[in-house]
Design an enzyme around this catalytic site. Sequence first.
Site, PDB file in Angstrom:
ATOM      1  N   CYS A   1       0.835  -1.204   0.000  1.00 45.11           N
ATOM      2  CA  CYS A   1       0.000   0.000   0.000  1.00 45.11           C
ATOM      3  C   CYS A   1       0.878   1.266   0.000  1.00 45.11           C
ATOM      4  O   CYS A   1       1.603   1.507  -0.945  1.00 45.11           O
ATOM      5  CB  CYS A   1      -0.977  -0.030   1.162  1.00 45.11           C
TER       6      CYS A   1
ATOM      7  N   HIS B   1      -4.501  -5.033  -0.507  1.00 40.40           N
ATOM      8  CA  HIS B   1      -4.401  -5.699   0.793  1.00 40.40           C
ATOM      9  C   HIS B   1      -4.862  -7.158   0.734  1.00 40.40           C
ATOM     10  O   HIS B   1      -5.918  -7.518   1.256  1.00 40.40           O
ATOM     11  CB  HIS B   1      -5.215  -4.928   1.829  1.00 40.40           C
TER      12      HIS B   1
ATOM     13  N   GLU C   1      -3.704  -9.316   2.493  1.00 35.76           N
ATOM     14  CA  GLU C   1      -3.619  -9.836   3.864  1.00 35.76           C
ATOM     15  C   GLU C   1      -4.886  -9.571   4.680  1.00 35.76           C
ATOM     16  O   GLU C   1      -5.049 -10.131   5.777  1.00 35.76           O
ATOM     17  CB  GLU C   1      -2.412  -9.209   4.585  1.00 35.76           C
TER      18      GLU C   1
END
Length: 395
Positions: free
Chosen positions: A139, A231, A233
Amino acid sequence: MPIQLPPGLPAAAALREEGIAAEDAGTAAQGSLRIALVNLMPDKPTTEVQFARLLGAAPGTVSLSLFAADGGGARRTAEAHLARFYTPFTRLRAAAVDGIIITGAPLETIAFDAVRWWGDLASLFDDAAAERVPVLAVCWAAMAAAWHGHGIDKQALPRKAFGLFAQTVRDRAAPLMQGIGPRYVVPVSRHAALRPEAFEGAEACVLASSPAAGVSIADNAAKGVTMVLDHLEYDGETLIGEFLRDRAAALPVLPPAGLTREARAELPWRPAGHLLMRNWLGRVTSAAAHRRPQDMIGWLLAPAREPAAAGELVLRIESGAEPLGGLIALAEAWGIGLAAFARHPSGTLLTVTLAVTTAREAAEELAARTLGLPGVREAYLRGPGHAGMAFRAAA
């Protein structure tokens, strides 16, 4: 295979509940990949679980260490948690780890050089490149890597890209994209973007992107820097939590686009996240093997050559370093006899045979203190009384 976490880290219990083998890291993890997580997110405990989950599901063993910006940026993390588990990233040295993950941070609307610790982060990127240690930047950190390494600046979006976005893989043959397929979806949460056309002629290439949010993944294989703008994750409720937080702060934010109840439960981005992490760890493994060739690893893991001795101390040292004089002085100060010396042909490993009269506690103290000698990166004790005990220079 397990993921080894700082002793007592709450993330371990959360991972075990999901069936992921998580254990406390000891003084060393034999055969493990040493990964540093530079956690710049305000809610650090949640981010720890998210990245440890992906690392723990990959083949092999990962030993994770935690780093943060010094003096701020953790407004949703208890000070006690920071003090117990984190080290300022200014103390991280790339040579002491095998790979570095740098998370996002809520800084997209701020110029890079206006960030208080920008110079330190730029130095970390340079250090990793010099040591050929792979970096996975996520990011905002991905935008920072693009700017620092390629002069590609982030572009403000007219409205926050927020929700579940479909991405098109632009280079399916790239090693990092193996198994992911032509398209994947991923949670996106950012006020800025990197445009694919900005990478034309750059050393880095775009691996995946979308028309609405720009680059999703870019990579500079030569320098070992992977930039992931989104993202993979995230948990199923992360975007909803961000939406509720922004709404409570009276910010003009819409609900996350495309994030249905089914998607929150099924996590359709999780397979791509696991594959990308597995592929990145493959790069880390290859880079580590290049820096520490197999014959050096064998030298480290070989049994002590003098069974009658108290054991052996093996030092991994930087090329050109000469710690022997300092080592002898330390041994004399502690009353430890040194019976023999042997240097690996590479010049980066030094084996010291300890006299038979050396007590275990004295040997361990000597090993720990050698990390203060110039150029010493690791100290490894083996042989009678030492079950493969290792020490590493403070990062």
